[in-house]
Design a protein around this motif. Sequence first.
Motif, PDB file in Angstrom:
ATOM      1  N   ALA A  29       0.857  -1.190   0.000  1.00  0.00           N
ATOM      2  CA  ALA A  29       0.000   0.000   0.000  1.00  0.00           C
ATOM      3  C   ALA A  29       0.886   1.231   0.000  1.00  0.00           C
ATOM      4  N   GLY A  30       0.264   2.418  -0.060  1.00  0.00           N
ATOM      5  CA  GLY A  30       1.035   3.648  -0.056  1.00  0.00           C
ATOM      6  C   GLY A  30       1.335   4.160   1.332  1.00  0.00           C
ATOM      7  N   ASN A  31       0.476   3.851   2.304  1.00  0.00           N
ATOM      8  CA  ASN A  31       0.641   4.353   3.666  1.00  0.00           C
ATOM      9  C   ASN A  31      -0.073   3.388   4.604  1.00  0.00           C
ATOM     10  N   ALA A  32       0.674   2.718   5.466  1.00  0.00           N
ATOM     11  CA  ALA A  32       0.108   1.705   6.359  1.00  0.00           C
ATOM     12  C   ALA A  32       0.261   2.141   7.807  1.00  0.00           C
ATOM     13  N   ILE A  33      -0.542   1.520   8.692  1.00  0.00           N
ATOM     14  CA  ILE A  33      -0.584   1.975  10.076  1.00  0.00           C
ATOM     15  C   ILE A  33      -0.640   0.789  11.039  1.00  0.00           C
ATOM     16  N   GLY A  34       0.065  -0.296  10.706  1.00  0.00           N
ATOM     17  CA  GLY A  34       0.149  -1.421  11.632  1.00  0.00           C
ATOM     18  C   GLY A  34      -0.537  -2.657  11.102  1.00  0.00           C
ATOM     19  N   GLY A  35      -0.487  -3.719  11.912  1.00  0.00           N
ATOM     20  CA  GLY A  35      -1.067  -4.972  11.467  1.00  0.00           C
ATOM     21  C   GLY A  35      -1.250  -5.956  12.596  1.00  0.00           C
ATOM     22  N   ALA A  36      -1.618  -7.184  12.227  1.00  0.00           N
ATOM     23  CA  ALA A  36      -1.899  -8.225  13.212  1.00  0.00           C
ATOM     24  C   ALA A  36      -1.684  -9.583  12.559  1.00  0.00           C
ATOM     25  N   ILE A  37      -1.553 -10.613  13.394  1.00  0.00           N
ATOM     26  CA  ILE A  37      -1.416 -11.983  12.910  1.00  0.00           C
ATOM     27  C   ILE A  37      -2.524 -12.825  13.523  1.00  0.00           C
ATOM     28  N   SER A  38      -3.103 -13.720  12.745  1.00  0.00           N
ATOM     29  CA  SER A  38      -4.220 -14.535  13.226  1.00  0.00           C
ATOM     30  C   SER A  38      -3.780 -15.470  14.331  1.00  0.00           C
ATOM     31  N   ASP A  39      -4.735 -15.949  15.128  1.00  0.00           N
ATOM     32  CA  ASP A  39      -4.391 -16.775  16.280  1.00  0.00           C
ATOM     33  C   ASP A  39      -3.731 -18.088  15.886  1.00  0.00           C
ATOM     34  N   ASP A  40      -3.975 -18.573  14.653  1.00  0.00           N
ATOM     35  CA  ASP A  40      -3.299 -19.787  14.200  1.00  0.00           C
ATOM     36  C   ASP A  40      -1.982 -19.501  13.497  1.00  0.00           C
ATOM     37  N   GLY A  41      -1.621 -18.229  13.368  1.00  0.00           N
ATOM     38  CA  GLY A  41      -0.344 -17.858  12.777  1.00  0.00           C
ATOM     39  C   GLY A  41      -0.274 -17.979  11.277  1.00  0.00           C
ATOM     40  N   GLN A  42      -1.406 -18.194  10.605  1.00  0.00           N
ATOM     41  CA  GLN A  42      -1.380 -18.430   9.165  1.00  0.00           C
ATOM     42  C   GLN A  42      -1.655 -17.193   8.324  1.00  0.00           C
ATOM     43  N   LEU A  43      -2.248 -16.159   8.938  1.00  0.00           N
ATOM     44  CA  LEU A  43      -2.628 -14.966   8.188  1.00  0.00           C
ATOM     45  C   LEU A  43      -2.034 -13.727   8.844  1.00  0.00           C
ATOM     46  N   VAL A  44      -1.545 -12.809   8.019  1.00  0.00           N
ATOM     47  CA  VAL A  44      -1.050 -11.523   8.492  1.00  0.00           C
ATOM     48  C   VAL A  44      -1.872 -10.434   7.815  1.00  0.00           C
ATOM     49  N   ALA A  45      -2.463  -9.553   8.624  1.00  0.00           N
ATOM     50  CA  ALA A  45      -3.311  -8.490   8.098  1.00  0.00           C
ATOM     51  C   ALA A  45      -2.636  -7.142   8.293  1.00  0.00           C
ATOM     52  N   VAL A  46      -2.830  -6.231   7.336  1.00  0.00           N
ATOM     53  CA  VAL A  46      -2.230  -4.901   7.390  1.00  0.00           C
ATOM     54  C   VAL A  46      -3.330  -3.859   7.261  1.00  0.00           C
TER      55      VAL A  46
END
Length: 381
Positions: free
Chosen positions: A98-115
């Motif tokens: 993306a052009g400008n991001a503000i953090g993220g998270a990882i799913s409880d099973d560790g398979q997905l990373v969201a931004v």
Amino acid sequence: MKQLILGLAATLMMTTAHAEPTATGDLGLVIERAKGSVLLVDQSDRAALARIEGLGDLSHASLVYSPDQRFAYVFGRDGGLTKIDIVTRQIVNRVVQAGNAIGGAISDDGQLVAVSNYEPGGVRVFDAETLEMVADIPTDSKTIGLVDAPGRRFVFTMWDSGETWIADFNKGDPEITKISDMGKNPYDALITANGRTYITGLFGEDGLTALDLWAETPEPIRVLPDYGRGQEEMPVYKMPHLEGWALTGREFVLPAVGHHEVLWIDSDTLTETGRTKTHGQPVFAMARPDGRQVWVNFAHPLNNTIQVIDSVSKDIIHEFKPGPAVLHMEFTPRGHEVWLSVRDANKVMVYDTQTFEKLREIEADSPSGIFFTARAHRTGL
């Protein structure tokens, strides 16, 4: 064949016997915001082990860890998502999503990373192994307050529309639940360690808004709706980071936006239980892991000071000045030490949380966020 297998086994044993095993539980990463690098540190040795470079714009960066603590996913301000192997001490993958991001998270099973993105807005979700995008969730708004929730879910809020969305990936493609009327201009959010309560801070109006994620249909719950009314508004030099809110026993400790105080709120009833006057406008109010102390740092121009609050008396029991621009704090997992990033001194400083003695200084280039690998096993971090 049997002799061949035995020979291979013997060779493997000889090879591994001389290899130095690497444990990750004692490690952490420090963001060096000015040069796009991170510093790998060891808690027990209170030492820097390596510098990893090439991460882009880290002026407002955060990161999460894989469940095995080996990989860190760093979210840069420039939209970069960088995967680091802290065992081999190198970048293994990087995408600018993306052009400008503000953090993220990882799913409880560790398979997905969201931004979470400001530009173009929305949330993008990636496979944690390959960093291939698996979902693009447009929101027509800047998104803030992105956290993981139990059950392979992500929760995030819109600055422009005042909505909170829950994206459930339990069945593959995300199922979206939209909750409106969260308030005007939510600026950050947190989730409690049990994954039940999600709280957003509001910039455009007084108060905060909570959601009970255990409810079948979560509805907005207004918290401290009259806080600040009738008082003279003060300029806000830096917005508090709500993931630094403290939970001490049964009470939240929250930095007050635009005021020189922290607020105490009952975590069950979400009603105010007290206030503590502070040195300046709080940025982080962070609880020692046992909950007995809350450490507070402050916005410019009073950001050279730390205050320590006793969570029973709600009184300030210690104040000291580590140096210019104390940006972040991180406790060791059991709370016997705290590490402070002192940006303008180019140092990370380590203190004993019982005696308040300084134990070590570590050279770092404009340090900001400090992230120990114990975060891998905590919801919302």
